[in-house]
Design a protein around this motif. Structure first.
Motif, PDB file in Angstrom:
ATOM      1  N   GLY A  86      53.166 -16.729   8.405  1.00 22.36           N
ATOM      2  CA  GLY A  86      54.145 -16.789   9.474  1.00 22.36           C
ATOM      3  C   GLY A  86      54.110 -18.052  10.303  1.00 22.36           C
ATOM      4  N   LYS A  87      53.161 -18.919  10.000  1.00 25.38           N
ATOM      5  CA  LYS A  87      53.017 -20.146  10.794  1.00 25.38           C
ATOM      6  C   LYS A  87      53.296 -21.374   9.922  1.00 25.38           C
ATOM      7  CE  LYS A  87      50.950 -18.045  14.392  1.00 25.38           C
ATOM      8  NZ  LYS A  87      50.843 -18.355  15.815  1.00 25.38           N
ATOM      9  N   GLU A  88      53.216 -22.510  10.545  1.00 21.66           N
ATOM     10  CA  GLU A  88      53.459 -23.750   9.813  1.00 21.66           C
ATOM     11  C   GLU A  88      52.220 -24.166   9.031  1.00 21.66           C
ATOM     12  OE1 GLU A  88      53.361 -23.304  13.026  1.00 21.66           O
ATOM     13  OE2 GLU A  88      52.377 -24.953  14.075  1.00 21.66           O
ATOM     14  N   ILE A  89      52.430 -25.051   8.079  1.00 19.15           N
ATOM     15  CA  ILE A  89      51.329 -25.661   7.345  1.00 19.15           C
ATOM     16  C   ILE A  89      50.652 -26.645   8.297  1.00 19.15           C
ATOM     17  CG2 ILE A  89      50.712 -27.114   5.383  1.00 19.15           C
ATOM     18  CD1 ILE A  89      53.344 -26.131   4.025  1.00 19.15           C
ATOM     19  N   LYS A  90      49.337 -26.468   8.471  1.00 19.74           N
ATOM     20  CA  LYS A  90      48.625 -27.320   9.441  1.00 19.74           C
ATOM     21  C   LYS A  90      47.571 -28.173   8.774  1.00 19.74           C
ATOM     22  CE  LYS A  90      49.099 -25.316  13.976  1.00 19.74           C
ATOM     23  NZ  LYS A  90      48.426 -24.832  15.185  1.00 19.74           N
ATOM     24  N   PHE A  91      47.490 -29.405   9.192  1.00 17.36           N
ATOM     25  CA  PHE A  91      46.509 -30.362   8.710  1.00 17.36           C
ATOM     26  C   PHE A  91      45.111 -29.941   9.132  1.00 17.36           C
ATOM     27  CE2 PHE A  91      44.527 -34.330   7.795  1.00 17.36           C
ATOM     28  CZ  PHE A  91      43.755 -34.679   8.892  1.00 17.36           C
ATOM     29  N   LEU A  92      44.171 -30.051   8.188  1.00 17.77           N
ATOM     30  CA  LEU A  92      42.771 -29.773   8.501  1.00 17.77           C
ATOM     31  C   LEU A  92      41.968 -31.067   8.547  1.00 17.77           C
ATOM     32  CD1 LEU A  92      42.088 -26.593   6.319  1.00 17.77           C
ATOM     33  CD2 LEU A  92      42.634 -26.719   8.752  1.00 17.77           C
ATOM     34  N   LEU A  93      41.943 -31.784   7.410  1.00 19.74           N
ATOM     35  CA  LEU A  93      41.222 -33.048   7.419  1.00 19.74           C
ATOM     36  C   LEU A  93      41.662 -33.962   6.289  1.00 19.74           C
ATOM     37  CD1 LEU A  93      37.542 -33.042   6.168  1.00 19.74           C
ATOM     38  CD2 LEU A  93      39.238 -31.394   5.380  1.00 19.74           C
ATOM     39  N   HIS A  94      41.214 -35.195   6.370  1.00 16.40           N
ATOM     40  CA  HIS A  94      41.605 -36.271   5.455  1.00 16.40           C
ATOM     41  C   HIS A  94      40.367 -37.050   5.032  1.00 16.40           C
ATOM     42  CE1 HIS A  94      43.531 -40.573   5.312  1.00 16.40           C
ATOM     43  NE2 HIS A  94      43.331 -40.117   4.106  1.00 16.40           N
ATOM     44  N   PHE A  95      40.208 -37.154   3.719  1.00 13.02           N
ATOM     45  CA  PHE A  95      39.155 -37.997   3.149  1.00 13.02           C
ATOM     46  C   PHE A  95      39.779 -39.288   2.619  1.00 13.02           C
ATOM     47  CE2 PHE A  95      35.278 -35.555   2.871  1.00 13.02           C
ATOM     48  CZ  PHE A  95      35.667 -34.226   2.811  1.00 13.02           C
ATOM     49  N   VAL A  96      39.065 -40.380   2.793  1.00 11.68           N
ATOM     50  CA  VAL A  96      39.338 -41.593   2.028  1.00 11.68           C
ATOM     51  C   VAL A  96      38.098 -41.805   1.170  1.00 11.68           C
ATOM     52  CG1 VAL A  96      39.771 -44.061   2.050  1.00 11.68           C
ATOM     53  CG2 VAL A  96      40.795 -42.591   3.808  1.00 11.68           C
ATOM     54  N   LYS A  97      38.297 -41.660  -0.110  1.00 14.63           N
ATOM     55  CA  LYS A  97      37.156 -41.596  -1.028  1.00 14.63           C
ATOM     56  C   LYS A  97      36.201 -40.512  -0.518  1.00 14.63           C
ATOM     57  CE  LYS A  97      37.751 -46.297  -2.675  1.00 14.63           C
ATOM     58  NZ  LYS A  97      37.125 -47.621  -2.966  1.00 14.63           N
ATOM     59  N   GLU A  98      34.948 -40.843  -0.297  1.00 11.66           N
ATOM     60  CA  GLU A  98      34.009 -39.791   0.105  1.00 11.66           C
ATOM     61  C   GLU A  98      33.863 -39.671   1.625  1.00 11.66           C
ATOM     62  OE1 GLU A  98      33.300 -42.465  -1.579  1.00 11.66           O
ATOM     63  OE2 GLU A  98      31.710 -43.570  -0.520  1.00 11.66           O
ATOM     64  N   ALA A 110      33.787 -29.370   4.874  1.00  8.78           N
ATOM     65  CA  ALA A 110      34.442 -30.022   3.745  1.00  8.78           C
ATOM     66  C   ALA A 110      33.577 -31.161   3.244  1.00  8.78           C
ATOM     67  CB  ALA A 110      35.808 -30.554   4.142  1.00  8.78           C
ATOM     68  N   GLU A 111      33.540 -31.290   1.924  1.00 13.13           N
ATOM     69  CA  GLU A 111      32.774 -32.375   1.316  1.00 13.13           C
ATOM     70  C   GLU A 111      33.567 -32.998   0.187  1.00 13.13           C
ATOM     71  OE1 GLU A 111      28.154 -31.062   1.998  1.00 13.13           O
ATOM     72  OE2 GLU A 111      29.166 -30.237   0.251  1.00 13.13           O
ATOM     73  N   ARG A 112      33.245 -34.238  -0.086  1.00 16.69           N
ATOM     74  CA  ARG A 112      33.862 -34.929  -1.218  1.00 16.69           C
ATOM     75  C   ARG A 112      32.837 -35.913  -1.768  1.00 16.69           C
ATOM     76  NH1 ARG A 112      39.288 -38.754  -1.661  1.00 16.69           N
ATOM     77  NH2 ARG A 112      39.608 -38.437  -3.890  1.00 16.69           N
ATOM     78  N   THR A 113      31.810 -35.368  -2.329  1.00 15.79           N
ATOM     79  CA  THR A 113      30.731 -36.179  -2.874  1.00 15.79           C
ATOM     80  C   THR A 113      31.242 -37.000  -4.049  1.00 15.79           C
ATOM     81  OG1 THR A 113      29.216 -34.413  -2.260  1.00 15.79           O
ATOM     82  CG2 THR A 113      28.380 -36.110  -3.744  1.00 15.79           C
ATOM     83  N   GLY A 114      30.944 -38.282  -4.031  1.00 21.91           N
ATOM     84  CA  GLY A 114      31.355 -39.156  -5.128  1.00 21.91           C
ATOM     85  C   GLY A 114      32.804 -39.556  -5.073  1.00 21.91           C
ATOM     86  N   GLY A 115      33.515 -39.068  -4.088  1.00 22.55           N
ATOM     87  CA  GLY A 115      34.903 -39.478  -3.925  1.00 22.55           C
ATOM     88  C   GLY A 115      35.866 -38.925  -4.951  1.00 22.55           C
TER      89      GLY A 115
END
Lengths: 116, 114
Positions: A40-52, A67-72
């Motif tokens: 019922g709500k809008e799509i909301k931004f959580l976070l942004h990675f640039v590479k790792e 949130a993690e992004r090991t190794g990019g």
């Protein structure tokens, strides 16, 4: 070319449990975003990675989200412990990182999380 | 805080009817504007975008949108809808000075009957 993929497509867990969502961006896309849509709500931004590296995590609701992004490459979003209000659809998106221009974000199919 | 308003929650049309979905945003600076569409069972995909230049932009599948800066609006239009246009439509804004994240409206569900 494969698009953005997300796993699982659906997850049903009980309050207090832990869930880990995975996103595989399009190959070569340095930018990776997580968004969430509560019913019922809008799509909301959580976070942004640039590479790792976390470029912007201003949308993360609280410290139960990691949130993690090991190794990019792929990214994971862990919710621990899950609460009822965490239910929703979690979208991942990725884009190229070309200087001087805004790059289209390509979205995955989303993971529908239900916390009982 | 920036926000995006979509005027209609659910629109029901017959095939060949004209469509206009409203979108207003609140941000005083430079913005990039988007319409995304999600067909049943499919991913969100970009319908069209506006960065600068001609305020009337054309997208895929016969859709167009007009940016009116003075009204902070970016309405989506299509002269004649088809049954296959049944989907959920999202207006989104990016404020470059604030990063590359998208701010979405709540979405409008379009149902087209044949």
């Amino acid at each position: 070319e494969a698009g953005v993929t997300q796993f699982p497509s659906h997850s049903v867990i009980e309050k207090g449990q832990t869930v880990t969502l995975r996103c595989d961006p399009i190959s070569g896309h340095d930018n990776l975003y997580w968004y969430r849509r509560v019913m019922g709500k809008e799509i909301k931004f959580l976070l942004h990675f640039v590479k790792e590296s976390k470029q912007d995590e201003s949308g993360m609701p609280n410290n139960r989200f990691l949130a993690e992004r090991t190794g990019g490459t792929y990214s994971t979003l862990k919710v621990q412990p899950a609460e009822l209000e965490d239910s929703g659809v979690y979208f991942c998106a990725s884009s190229l990182r070309l200087a001087g221009s805004y790059n289209e974000q390509f979205f995955g199919p989303g993971t529908r999380l239900t916390v009982l | 805080a920036q926000s995006v308003s979509q005027h209609n929650h659910h629109v029901i049309l017959s095939e060949a009817a004209s469509l206009e979905l409203g979108c207003n945003y609140s941000y005083g600076g430079t913005v990039n504007l988007f319409w995304y569409v999600q067909y049943p069972g499919q991913h969100l995909q970009l319908l069209l975008k506006y960065f600068s230049g001609d305020p009337l932009v054309k997208g895929i599948k016969g859709f167009e949108a007009e940016f009116i800066k003075s009204k902070f609006s970016f309405n989506l239009r299509k002269p004649s809808v088809q049954w296959s246009d049944t989907a959920e439509y999202f207006c989104a804004v990016n404020a470059p000075q604030a990063g590359t994240a998208l701010i979405f409206g709540k979405g409008t569900t379009l149902s087209v009957s044949s």
